[in-house]
Design a protein around this motif. Structure first.
Motif, PDB file in Angstrom:
ATOM      1  N   TYR A   1       7.987   9.800  14.902  1.00 54.01           N
ATOM      2  CA  TYR A   1       7.864  11.111  14.914  1.00 54.01           C
ATOM      3  C   TYR A   1       9.659  11.624  15.062  1.00 54.01           C
ATOM      4  O   TYR A   1       9.898  11.555  16.174  1.00 54.01           O
ATOM      5  CB  TYR A   1       7.216  11.890  15.565  1.00 54.01           C
ATOM      6  N   PRO A   2      10.289  12.129  13.961  1.00 57.48           N
ATOM      7  CA  PRO A   2      11.896  12.003  14.053  1.00 57.48           C
ATOM      8  C   PRO A   2      12.401  13.138  15.246  1.00 57.48           C
ATOM      9  O   PRO A   2      11.968  14.252  14.894  1.00 57.48           O
ATOM     10  CB  PRO A   2      12.163  12.378  12.712  1.00 57.48           C
TER      11      PRO A   2
ATOM     12  N   THR B   1      15.333  13.681   6.400  1.00 57.13           N
ATOM     13  CA  THR B   1      15.263  12.186   5.776  1.00 57.13           C
ATOM     14  C   THR B   1      14.423  12.247   4.835  1.00 57.13           C
ATOM     15  O   THR B   1      14.204  13.017   3.898  1.00 57.13           O
ATOM     16  CB  THR B   1      14.972  11.363   6.957  1.00 57.13           C
ATOM     17  N   ILE B   2      13.897  11.085   4.515  1.00 61.19           N
ATOM     18  CA  ILE B   2      13.070  10.677   2.933  1.00 61.19           C
ATOM     19  C   ILE B   2      11.989  10.024   3.432  1.00 61.19           C
ATOM     20  O   ILE B   2      11.932   9.304   4.515  1.00 61.19           O
ATOM     21  CB  ILE B   2      13.922   9.857   2.056  1.00 61.19           C
ATOM     22  N   SER B   3      11.075  10.150   2.590  1.00 63.80           N
ATOM     23  CA  SER B   3       9.547   9.422   3.085  1.00 63.80           C
ATOM     24  C   SER B   3       9.644   7.967   3.377  1.00 63.80           C
ATOM     25  O   SER B   3       8.948   7.505   4.174  1.00 63.80           O
ATOM     26  CB  SER B   3       8.580   9.774   1.801  1.00 63.80           C
ATOM     27  N   TYR B   4      10.468   7.231   2.712  1.00 62.05           N
ATOM     28  CA  TYR B   4      10.887   5.875   2.852  1.00 62.05           C
ATOM     29  C   TYR B   4      11.098   5.426   4.531  1.00 62.05           C
ATOM     30  O   TYR B   4      10.605   4.627   4.947  1.00 62.05           O
ATOM     31  CB  TYR B   4      11.914   5.211   2.220  1.00 62.05           C
ATOM     32  N   GLU B   5      11.916   6.321   5.072  1.00 62.31           N
ATOM     33  CA  GLU B   5      12.356   6.332   6.343  1.00 62.31           C
ATOM     34  C   GLU B   5      11.128   6.637   7.312  1.00 62.31           C
ATOM     35  O   GLU B   5      10.875   5.910   8.371  1.00 62.31           O
ATOM     36  CB  GLU B   5      13.598   6.815   6.790  1.00 62.31           C
ATOM     37  N   LEU B   6      10.599   7.725   7.073  1.00 65.70           N
ATOM     38  CA  LEU B   6       9.443   7.988   7.915  1.00 65.70           C
ATOM     39  C   LEU B   6       8.308   7.100   7.936  1.00 65.70           C
ATOM     40  O   LEU B   6       7.709   6.782   8.846  1.00 65.70           O
ATOM     41  CB  LEU B   6       8.855   9.417   7.285  1.00 65.70           C
TER      42      LEU B   6
ATOM     43  N   ASN C   1      -2.282  19.221   4.966  1.00 60.13           N
ATOM     44  CA  ASN C   1      -1.257  20.555   5.015  1.00 60.13           C
ATOM     45  C   ASN C   1       0.167  20.156   4.976  1.00 60.13           C
ATOM     46  O   ASN C   1       0.800  21.072   4.791  1.00 60.13           O
ATOM     47  CB  ASN C   1      -1.934  21.339   6.185  1.00 60.13           C
ATOM     48  N   ILE C   2       0.466  19.094   5.183  1.00 59.00           N
ATOM     49  CA  ILE C   2       1.652  18.787   5.285  1.00 59.00           C
ATOM     50  C   ILE C   2       2.191  17.445   4.807  1.00 59.00           C
ATOM     51  O   ILE C   2       1.953  16.299   5.358  1.00 59.00           O
ATOM     52  CB  ILE C   2       2.158  18.491   6.776  1.00 59.00           C
ATOM     53  N   PRO C   3       2.552  17.411   3.385  1.00 60.74           N
ATOM     54  CA  PRO C   3       2.962  16.339   2.388  1.00 60.74           C
ATOM     55  C   PRO C   3       4.044  15.545   3.138  1.00 60.74           C
ATOM     56  O   PRO C   3       4.797  16.040   3.988  1.00 60.74           O
ATOM     57  CB  PRO C   3       3.262  16.979   1.088  1.00 60.74           C
ATOM     58  N   LEU C   4       3.926  14.302   3.165  1.00 58.75           N
ATOM     59  CA  LEU C   4       4.677  13.195   3.685  1.00 58.75           C
ATOM     60  C   LEU C   4       6.163  13.655   3.194  1.00 58.75           C
ATOM     61  O   LEU C   4       6.983  13.826   4.242  1.00 58.75           O
ATOM     62  CB  LEU C   4       4.486  11.947   2.897  1.00 58.75           C
TER      63      LEU C   4
ATOM     64  N   TYR D   1       5.859  -1.121   3.612  1.00 60.28           N
ATOM     65  CA  TYR D   1       6.345   0.102   4.061  1.00 60.28           C
ATOM     66  C   TYR D   1       5.892   0.798   5.070  1.00 60.28           C
ATOM     67  O   TYR D   1       5.685   2.137   5.370  1.00 60.28           O
ATOM     68  CB  TYR D   1       6.156   1.179   2.717  1.00 60.28           C
ATOM     69  N   GLY D   2       5.529  -0.024   6.216  1.00 57.91           N
ATOM     70  CA  GLY D   2       5.175   0.568   7.394  1.00 57.91           C
ATOM     71  C   GLY D   2       3.462   0.630   7.746  1.00 57.91           C
ATOM     72  O   GLY D   2       3.057   0.807   8.595  1.00 57.91           O
ATOM     73  N   LEU D   3       2.839   0.466   6.383  1.00 59.43           N
ATOM     74  CA  LEU D   3       1.401   0.574   6.273  1.00 59.43           C
ATOM     75  C   LEU D   3       0.717  -0.617   6.670  1.00 59.43           C
ATOM     76  O   LEU D   3      -0.625  -0.571   6.899  1.00 59.43           O
ATOM     77  CB  LEU D   3       0.733   1.183   5.149  1.00 59.43           C
ATOM     78  N   GLY D   4       1.162  -2.038   6.724  1.00 62.03           N
ATOM     79  CA  GLY D   4       0.539  -2.814   7.352  1.00 62.03           C
ATOM     80  C   GLY D   4       0.278  -4.222   6.200  1.00 62.03           C
ATOM     81  O   GLY D   4      -0.448  -3.772   5.346  1.00 62.03           O
TER      82      GLY D   4
END
Length: 385
Positions: free
Chosen positions: A288-289, A362-367, A350-353, A49-52
């Motif tokens: 960063y969208p 969008t959704i967290s998956y795409e981010l 301070n800014i949840p995913l 999921y993009g984290l490696g």
């Protein structure tokens, strides 16, 4: 806490991505407890999921995860390298050119059509072997999978002809994130028919959201994805998962601008006051969208406020359009001494995913899966693990 680094050189990177592997493992263990007595696997497609892959897969394997799901055989090879004794299922299934790779690496394909079953059976017969496979069934999503009728008919035929050797039958929920959606019940009932027919084969229906729908959806194997990485699996209500990711952008310059001047491409954002602007070296090339721009994108007609960052306790909104490599933030209200650190929080305490994702439409998956390669990546792990 042990910190390891990879990704871009921290001296040169425009952004810093911090991944808490201890939180990630805690999330998987929580999901495993919720799944019991079913076995809890992990979905690690799209580079975890993009984290490696390299940090995430060994961390999950050491925590006790012995079954992984990916989308493509290439991803399966990465899992095989990092967790060599695990079971590795590949969602998207084989084609003629990829079958040798599956068989050589011991990857388990999810066969989602009669054509794929025949193809896998023919190659197995030619080699005189019976490698394991999974059978994918569509119970209402109209994506991949045999129809329920095809699955039941195939089961009867396979008993007599032993075409292939399935070890799992599975389907996927279309609306699991909405517990009140009637399709959940319809899919459950359809899958129960299939699982009953494949009584000597393990069955799997629940993704992250499915685990939270309750015991009836668990079957033998659960397949959490987004919840492992801290994302919110359900559409509403509190998120029970521990945050895993924080993202910060480096401030390249702080500039002053006058009321009435404009910011970024298209001159879409007009300043309503004399302002200080922090220019940060993260943009849409870094994931960063652009859709979260402060002005000048279609989404602002529906959601008036765009993305924002944080400096300490101070929210700092994006000004104008997010550009490929740079994003501008309004830091007028931030005390000078707080800006001396040189970073703006983009995702974090301070800014949840999921809030950042929703703000960008969008959704967290795409981010997560869109995170680029230009970040310094810091991995946090409990000392001794």
């Amino acid at each position: 806490m042990k910190v390891t680094q990879n990704g871009a050189d921290p001296r040169l990177a425009g952004g810093r991505l911090t991944i808490d592997l201890s939180a990630l493992v805690d999330n998987w263990k929580w999901l495993a407890r919720q799944s019991a007595p079913a076995r809890c696997a992990a979905v690690v497609k799209a580079n975890a999921y993009g984290l490696g892959n390299d940090p995430v897969i060994p961390a999950l394997a050491e925590a006790g995860c012995d079954t992984f799901f990916v989308a493509l055989p290439e991803e399966g090879l990465a899992v095989r390298r990092l967790a060599p004794t695990s079971d590795v299922f590949v969602f998207d299934g084989p084609h003629e050119q990829s079958i040798p790779t599956y068989m050589e690496a011991g990857l388990i394909p999810v066969l989602s059509s009669l054509e794929q079953i025949e193809m896998w059976a023919a190659r197995s017969r030619a080699l005189g072997i019976h490698p394991p496979c999974a059978i994918g069934v569509d119970t209402g999503m109209n994506r991949l999978g045999l129809t329920v009728a095809e699955a039941l008919s195939f089961r009867a035929r396979n008993i007599s002809e032993h075409l292939v050797s399935p070890v799992l039958v599975m389907s996927h929920l279309a609306c699991g994130d909405d517990p009140d959606h009637p399709l959940n019940r319809l899919q459950l009932e359809s899958f129960q028919r299939v699982a009953s027919a494949f009584e000597d084969v393990e069955s799997s229906l629940a993704n992250s959201a499915g685990i939270m729908l309750g015991e009836k959806y668990l079957f033998n194997v659960t397949r959490p994805g987004i919840a492992i990485y801290g994302g919110q699996a359900m559409r509403s209500g509190p998120n029970p998962m521990t945050p895993v990711v924080s993202l910060h952008g480096r401030i390249a310059q702080i500039r002053s601008a006058r009321r009435g001047e404009t910011v970024s491409y298209g001159a879409e954002e007009t300043l309503l006051r004399d302002s200080r602007i922090a220019v940060v070296t993260v943009g849409y090339a870094d994931g960063y969208p652009r859709s979260g721009s402060g002005a000048g994108v279609p989404l602002r007609e529906a959601i008036k406020a765009g993305l924002y960052g944080h400096v300490g306790e101070y929210p700092v909104p994006v000004l104008g359009r997010v550009t490929m490599d740079l994003t501008m933030f309004d830091v007028t209200d931030v005390p000078e001494q707080l800006l001396a650190d040189g970073w703006i929080e983009l995702v974090g305490p301070n800014i949840p995913l999921d809030e950042a994702a929703r703000t960008a439409g969008t959704i967290s998956y795409e981010l997560l899966t869109g995170l680029g390669t230009r970040y310094e990546r810091r991995y946090l792990q409990a000392a001794g693990s």
